[in-house]
Design a protein around this motif. Structure first.
Motif, mmCIF file in Angstrom:
data_model
loop_
_atom_site.group_PDB
_atom_site.id
_atom_site.type_symbol
_atom_site.label_atom_id
_atom_site.label_comp_id
_atom_site.label_asym_id
_atom_site.label_seq_id
_atom_site.Cartn_x
_atom_site.Cartn_y
_atom_site.Cartn_z
ATOM 1 N N THR A 181 -15.778 18.243 -31.572
ATOM 2 C CA THR A 181 -16.280 19.613 -31.512
ATOM 3 C C THR A 181 -16.692 20.161 -32.868
ATOM 4 O O THR A 181 -17.605 20.984 -32.967
ATOM 5 C CB THR A 181 -15.203 20.540 -30.932
ATOM 6 O OG1 THR A 181 -14.049 20.516 -31.797
ATOM 7 C CG2 THR A 181 -14.787 20.103 -29.530
ATOM 8 N N HIS A 217 -20.977 18.243 -30.950
ATOM 9 C CA HIS A 217 -21.592 19.562 -30.961
ATOM 10 C C HIS A 217 -22.902 19.489 -31.744
ATOM 11 O O HIS A 217 -23.022 18.740 -32.718
ATOM 12 C CB HIS A 217 -20.655 20.590 -31.591
ATOM 13 C CG HIS A 217 -21.093 22.000 -31.387
ATOM 14 N ND1 HIS A 217 -21.978 22.622 -32.236
ATOM 15 C CD2 HIS A 217 -20.795 22.895 -30.409
ATOM 16 C CE1 HIS A 217 -22.202 23.850 -31.792
ATOM 17 N NE2 HIS A 217 -21.501 24.047 -30.687
ATOM 18 N N GLU A 218 -23.877 20.269 -31.321
ATOM 19 C CA GLU A 218 -25.213 20.175 -31.912
ATOM 20 C C GLU A 218 -25.244 20.468 -33.411
ATOM 21 O O GLU A 218 -26.149 20.015 -34.121
ATOM 22 C CB GLU A 218 -26.170 21.106 -31.182
ATOM 23 C CG GLU A 218 -25.776 22.574 -31.246
ATOM 24 C CD GLU A 218 -26.549 23.447 -30.271
ATOM 25 O OE1 GLU A 218 -27.286 22.905 -29.414
ATOM 26 O OE2 GLU A 218 -26.423 24.680 -30.355
ATOM 27 N N TYR A 235 -24.381 18.454 -27.574
ATOM 28 C CA TYR A 235 -24.286 19.559 -26.620
ATOM 29 C C TYR A 235 -24.357 20.886 -27.357
ATOM 30 O O TYR A 235 -23.951 20.990 -28.513
ATOM 31 C CB TYR A 235 -22.994 19.466 -25.795
ATOM 32 C CG TYR A 235 -21.718 19.732 -26.574
ATOM 33 C CD1 TYR A 235 -21.119 20.999 -26.564
ATOM 34 C CD2 TYR A 235 -21.102 18.724 -27.315
ATOM 35 C CE1 TYR A 235 -19.948 21.240 -27.271
ATOM 36 C CE2 TYR A 235 -19.944 18.962 -28.016
ATOM 37 C CZ TYR A 235 -19.367 20.215 -27.995
ATOM 38 O OH TYR A 235 -18.206 20.456 -28.704
ATOM 39 N N GLY A 236 -24.894 21.899 -26.687
ATOM 40 C CA GLY A 236 -24.995 23.226 -27.290
ATOM 41 C C GLY A 236 -26.105 24.023 -26.643
ATOM 42 O O GLY A 236 -26.557 23.711 -25.538
ATOM 43 N N GLN A 237 -26.576 25.035 -27.345
ATOM 44 C CA GLN A 237 -27.580 25.948 -26.792
ATOM 45 C C GLN A 237 -29.011 25.583 -27.179
ATOM 46 O O GLN A 237 -29.969 26.144 -26.627
ATOM 47 C CB GLN A 237 -27.287 27.379 -27.244
ATOM 48 C CG GLN A 237 -26.038 27.972 -26.629
ATOM 49 C CD GLN A 237 -25.776 29.386 -27.118
ATOM 50 O OE1 GLN A 237 -24.773 29.667 -27.752
ATOM 51 N NE2 GLN A 237 -26.707 30.300 -26.834
ATOM 52 N N SER A 241 -30.996 19.652 -27.484
ATOM 53 C CA SER A 241 -29.723 18.965 -27.281
ATOM 54 C C SER A 241 -29.759 18.195 -25.962
ATOM 55 O O SER A 241 -30.528 18.523 -25.046
ATOM 56 C CB SER A 241 -28.566 19.965 -27.280
ATOM 57 O OG SER A 241 -28.361 20.494 -28.583
ATOM 58 N N TYR A 259 -25.682 24.968 -16.924
ATOM 59 C CA TYR A 259 -25.412 23.675 -17.563
ATOM 60 C C TYR A 259 -26.498 22.686 -17.143
ATOM 61 O O TYR A 259 -26.771 22.523 -15.947
ATOM 62 C CB TYR A 259 -24.035 23.166 -17.128
ATOM 63 C CG TYR A 259 -23.723 21.749 -17.567
ATOM 64 C CD1 TYR A 259 -23.008 21.502 -18.736
ATOM 65 C CD2 TYR A 259 -24.153 20.652 -16.817
ATOM 66 C CE1 TYR A 259 -22.727 20.203 -19.140
ATOM 67 C CE2 TYR A 259 -23.883 19.347 -17.219
ATOM 68 C CZ TYR A 259 -23.172 19.136 -18.386
ATOM 69 O OH TYR A 259 -22.885 17.847 -18.799
ATOM 70 N N ARG A 276 -18.437 33.013 -26.536
ATOM 71 C CA ARG A 276 -19.520 32.025 -26.526
ATOM 72 C C ARG A 276 -19.007 30.635 -26.907
ATOM 73 O O ARG A 276 -19.466 29.621 -26.366
ATOM 74 C CB ARG A 276 -20.608 32.485 -27.506
ATOM 75 C CG ARG A 276 -21.928 31.757 -27.407
ATOM 76 C CD ARG A 276 -22.960 32.426 -28.293
ATOM 77 N NE ARG A 276 -23.253 33.776 -27.818
ATOM 78 C CZ ARG A 276 -24.257 34.076 -27.005
ATOM 79 N NH1 ARG A 276 -25.076 33.123 -26.593
ATOM 80 N NH2 ARG A 276 -24.474 35.326 -26.625
ATOM 81 N N HIS A 277 -18.041 30.585 -27.842
ATOM 82 C CA HIS A 277 -17.505 29.277 -28.243
ATOM 83 C C HIS A 277 -16.829 28.576 -27.067
ATOM 84 O O HIS A 277 -16.815 27.343 -26.988
ATOM 85 C CB HIS A 277 -16.528 29.429 -29.422
ATOM 86 C CG HIS A 277 -15.330 30.265 -29.143
ATOM 87 N ND1 HIS A 277 -15.390 31.599 -28.833
ATOM 88 C CD2 HIS A 277 -14.002 29.952 -29.141
ATOM 89 C CE1 HIS A 277 -14.172 32.088 -28.649
ATOM 90 N NE2 HIS A 277 -13.311 31.102 -28.822
ATOM 91 N N HIS A 280 -19.386 26.728 -24.999
ATOM 92 C CA HIS A 280 -19.659 25.424 -25.616
ATOM 93 C C HIS A 280 -18.543 24.433 -25.287
ATOM 94 O O HIS A 280 -18.804 23.263 -24.967
ATOM 95 C CB HIS A 280 -19.801 25.583 -27.133
ATOM 96 C CG HIS A 280 -21.069 26.266 -27.540
ATOM 97 N ND1 HIS A 280 -21.868 25.806 -28.565
ATOM 98 C CD2 HIS A 280 -21.699 27.371 -27.073
ATOM 99 C CE1 HIS A 280 -22.919 26.602 -28.705
ATOM 100 N NE2 HIS A 280 -22.833 27.566 -27.810
ATOM 101 N N ASN A 281 -17.287 24.897 -25.371
ATOM 102 C CA ASN A 281 -16.165 24.025 -25.016
ATOM 103 C C ASN A 281 -16.279 23.561 -23.564
ATOM 104 O O ASN A 281 -16.017 22.392 -23.242
ATOM 105 C CB ASN A 281 -14.841 24.768 -25.213
ATOM 106 C CG ASN A 281 -14.523 25.020 -26.674
ATOM 107 O OD1 ASN A 281 -15.029 24.329 -27.563
ATOM 108 N ND2 ASN A 281 -13.704 26.019 -26.930
#
Length: 455
Positions: A181, A217-218, A235-237, A241, A259, A276-277, A280-281
């Motif tokens: 992460t 994480h990106e 992975y991310g926004q 990604s 997703y 928001r975190h 991501h998790n």
């Protein structure tokens, strides 16, 4: 591993979140389990309730005479008399990480690593797999509120393990696939510098099977470029990604998001853990759950029922004008993430934060970072440093953080006075928070009781 199991095991530091999970595993295998810890906690009380004796003095208990193996955590100082007893009697001493690593060799392991978020991802992954009938063997570094345990004794194909970077413990694991992460520097008392710390994570990544995947994480693209001969997904926004989290909406204390991974699209997923975190998790956990064969339909339905992990954005009290949140955050980046999330959720509220620094060395190494992150609050209350395994370092104290704080209103407080200081009335809407990895958690029920009585 069944033929290698001892008849009796003694745990030195059994109340630790990782140690207690292993103790529960041995108990389920029919092994006689007992242990020592410095203080009685809700976790040690739960172990006793499950038939595992726990001792709180430095005297050698009778159960130790039966033990053919002693498992210990580095959190217990080497001066403890059990170490001398083990050497005198020739009883093998094994670190927790070595034992977990041995277990991970006997079935495919999904490991979750990272400076921040690993407990949240591990817990949600274990939950999604359990609800999706994958029935994992899971060792989690926190208590899943849905099940009120940190250990799942599933009989499925997969093992889920939190991969702890402290003391290079995660290098003992043999993962099939893994999440990383974050690699923000920490534990510099062990690693020495940021470059060596990051190298530790690269070595962990190389432990992942060539048949598996490494999910990063990106923001870790430059780190990912240092890993060779492994399949890496980000992975991310960001739209480029591999796993994309989009359409994020915050609605009160829950969020919704979409997703997307390849042909899989799960729209309007509901997550009851704010921030928001944590979305991501969730993206990381969902990806590994899919990899383990959990159906998209199961994930979509079970995610909405997930209630989180104790001490991770843990909303303990909520009314229109007052919210109380407890969190384990003990690194500057973790504090920044949780305070930013609270600011996003409650933009008009007055934010009062109590923080207990964890370790003298961490306070020394990241003093300015702590001050910068805590400055996101409107008011800060500092407790004394929780030393854990460390001796004091001259010139290092909570005052070290205060000296860097600038204009943010700040005061010092004892644990005894914390409920009344943290819960003191404010004229408008307010969010109060307790942060830290030490024993500030013992204050949580007292803070709750204070604000409920004052309501």
């Amino acid at each position: 591993m069944g033929n290698q199991l001892p008849e009796a095991v003694f745990f030195l530091g059994i109340g630790g979140i990782g140690m207690s999970g292993l103790a529960r595993w041995y108990k389920r295998q029919g092994v006689l389990v007992s242990g020592y810890d410095k203080t009685e906690t809700a976790l040690t009380q739960a172990l006793v309730g499950e038939g595992i004796p726990v001792f709180y003095t430095n005297e050698i208990p009778d159960s130790l005479h039966q033990a053919s193996k002693i498992i210990y955590t580095p959190a217990v100082p080497l001066s403890h008399p059990v170490f001398a007893y083990a050497q005198e009697k020739g009883i093998p001493l094994l670190k927790r990480a070595a034992v977990l690593g041995e277990i991970s060799q006997h079935q495919p392991c999904l490991a979750v690593a990272g400076t921040h978020g690993k407990t949240s991802v591990t817990a949600l992954l274990a939950y999604l797999m359990q609800e999706g009938n994958a029935e994992p063997l899971a060792f989690v570094g926190g208590v899943l509120k849905n099940y009120q345990t940190n250990f799942l004794n599933g009989n499925g194909d997969w093992m889920v393990a939190e991969a702890d970077e402290f003391d290079r413990s995660f290098l003992k694991l043999s993962p099939h696939s893994a999440v990383i992460t974050a690699v923000d520097p920490d534990h510099l008392d062990i690693y020495g510098d940021a470059q060596t710390f990051e190298e530790g994570f690269r070595l962990f990544a190389e432990k992942v099977s060539a048949q598996g995947i490494i999910l990063l994480h990106e923001k870790l693209r430059s780190f990912g470029n240092t890993i060779t001969d492994r399949k890496i997904l980000y992975y991310g926004q960001e739209s480029n990604s591999d796993v994309v989290l989009s359409d994020i909406q915050h609605q009160g204390l829950f969020s919704t998001f979409t997703y997307i991974w390849g042909d899989i699209c799960l729209p309007a997923l509901k997550l009851n853990i704010p921030g928001r975190h944590n979305i991501h998790n969730a993206g990381a956990a969902i990806t590994l759950a899919l990899l383990a064969g959990v159906s998209p339909e199961s994930i979509a339905s079970s995610l909405a029922r997930y209630t989180g992990v104790a001490r991770r954005m843990d909303i303990r009290y909520h009314r229109t004008d007052l919210v109380y949140i407890d969190d384990y955050a003990h690194h500057p980046e973790e504090i920044r993430a949780v305070l930013s999330a609270v600011r996003e959720l409650f933009p008009q509220a007055y934010l009062r934060v109590a923080f207990q620094p964890h370790l003298f060395s961490r306070t020394r190494d990241f003093c300015a970072g702590f001050a910068q992150s805590l400055s996101l609050a409107d008011e800060v209350i500092l407790l004394d440093i929780y030393p854990a395994r460390e001796e004091p370092i001259p010139g290092v104290s909570s005052q070290s953080i205060a000296a860097e704080m600038g204009t943010t209103p700040l005061r010092f407080c004892s644990k005894d006075a914390l409920p009344s200081v943290l819960g003191a009335a404010h004229s408008g809407s307010m969010v109060i928070m307790t942060l830290g990895a030490g024993d500030i958690d013992t204050c949580v029920p007292l803070v709750e009781a204070f604000i409920q009585k004052a309501a």
